[in-house]
Design an enzyme around this catalytic site. Sequence first.
Site, short mmCIF file in Angstrom:
data_model
loop_
_atom_site.label_atom_id
_atom_site.label_comp_id
_atom_site.label_asym_id
_atom_site.label_seq_id
_atom_site.Cartn_x
_atom_site.Cartn_y
_atom_site.Cartn_z
N ARG A 150 -1.45 -1.97 -8.76
CA ARG A 150 -1.81 -1.92 -7.35
C ARG A 150 -0.69 -1.25 -6.55
NH1 ARG A 150 -3.47 -8.03 -5.96
NH2 ARG A 150 -2.21 -7.43 -4.16
N ARG A 179 6.41 -8.15 0.86
CA ARG A 179 5.33 -9.17 0.90
C ARG A 179 5.91 -10.58 0.84
NH1 ARG A 179 1.73 -7.38 -3.92
NH2 ARG A 179 0.48 -9.19 -3.40
N ARG A 222 2.43 -6.52 -13.20
CA ARG A 222 0.99 -6.82 -13.19
C ARG A 222 0.15 -5.56 -13.31
NH1 ARG A 222 -0.89 -10.80 -8.55
NH2 ARG A 222 -0.46 -9.09 -7.11
N ARG A 280 -3.89 -16.81 5.72
CA ARG A 280 -2.54 -16.35 5.39
C ARG A 280 -1.58 -16.54 6.56
NH1 ARG A 280 -3.51 -12.77 0.92
NH2 ARG A 280 -1.68 -11.78 0.06
N LYS A 286 -2.69 -17.02 -8.09
CA LYS A 286 -3.86 -17.52 -7.35
C LYS A 286 -5.14 -16.84 -7.85
CE LYS A 286 -2.34 -16.47 -3.20
NZ LYS A 286 -1.01 -15.88 -3.52
P1 AMP Z 1 -3.73 -10.16 -2.22
O1 AMP Z 1 -4.64 -9.49 -3.18
O2 AMP Z 1 -4.23 -11.52 -1.79
O3 AMP Z 1 -2.30 -10.19 -2.66
O4 AMP Z 1 -3.77 -9.28 -0.87
C1 AMP Z 1 -3.34 -7.93 -0.87
C2 AMP Z 1 -3.10 -7.46 0.56
O5 AMP Z 1 -4.31 -7.56 1.31
C3 AMP Z 1 -2.09 -8.30 1.34
O6 AMP Z 1 -0.75 -7.91 1.07
C4 AMP Z 1 -2.52 -7.97 2.77
O7 AMP Z 1 -2.11 -6.67 3.15
C5 AMP Z 1 -4.04 -7.93 2.65
N1 AMP Z 1 -4.60 -9.28 2.88
C6 AMP Z 1 -5.26 -10.07 1.98
N2 AMP Z 1 -5.64 -11.23 2.54
C7 AMP Z 1 -5.21 -11.20 3.82
C8 AMP Z 1 -5.28 -12.09 4.91
N3 AMP Z 1 -5.85 -13.31 4.78
N4 AMP Z 1 -4.73 -11.72 6.10
C9 AMP Z 1 -4.17 -10.51 6.25
N5 AMP Z 1 -4.05 -9.61 5.26
C10 AMP Z 1 -4.57 -9.93 4.05
#
Ligand code: AMP
Length: 230
Positions: A161, A172, A127, A88, A13
């Site tokens: 990360r 996740r 990654r 989410r 994404k």
């Molecule tokens: P991402 O970079 O989108 O994979 O997000 C990394 C982490 O940020 C996720 O595993 C969540 O802990 C937090 N996070 C990102 N977006 C959301 C969201 N819309 N709602 C809740 N937690 C989020």
Amino acid sequence: MRIVLVGLPGAGKGTQAAYLAKNLPVPHISTGDLFRENIRQGTELGRQAQEFMRAGQLVPDEITIGMARARMKQPDALDGFLLDGFPRNVFQAEALDQLLKDDGTSLDMVLDLVLPQEEAVTRIAGRRVCQDDSSHLFHVTYNAPQEPGLCDVCGGDLYQRHDDTEETVRKRLEVFDRVTSPITEYYRLRKLVVEISALGSVAEVAERSMVALREHGLRADREDTRDCDP
Ligand code: AMP
């Protein structure tokens, strides 16, 4: 132009959104990136989000929705955005609908990047992200930097990360199955979802994304997938 990208963690994404944002007149908004930026800057919001992120859990809705709303209200996002990682869960999807309704707008399309779970684990665990610009993404096998540990684009240090370790990835994915995947059905009922396969090279998936957008009546400023793959 208001687009939401959905798909398993690791479906690409962030990579696709960064590419599409270069071709579309709207910004890429990633709630994950916004949280990471807050953590880097040591803000109160970052402090609140950090423990949830490290555990592979979702950050509570009130924190996330407030942050996303503030970002979408910024001038560059008034004509639209490409949302990556938000919403989410169904509660966030309903909050987004309400927010758009209050502004007299609505979503145009939900682009679903479809990927098998095991492929997601392999992709995420390998990654690496550039410390200086999170849109510069690499993979130890699929998209290795020329110089190990250094970004090809700007020379910044690459890092893994905290939430990209295999154990956290599995957590996740479990959260995704239980909490996030229902939003696809929520949007499907409104006929907003277009599915594309997330398998293949970044350029191939980018090409599928552009075709999906075109078929949905959304036009790009320019279309050049040549710089997708290093
Ligand atoms: P991402 O970079 O989108 O994979 O997000 C990394 C982490 O940020 C996720 O595993 C969540 O802990 C937090 N996070 C990102 N977006 C959301 C969201 N819309 N709602 C809740 N937690 C989020």
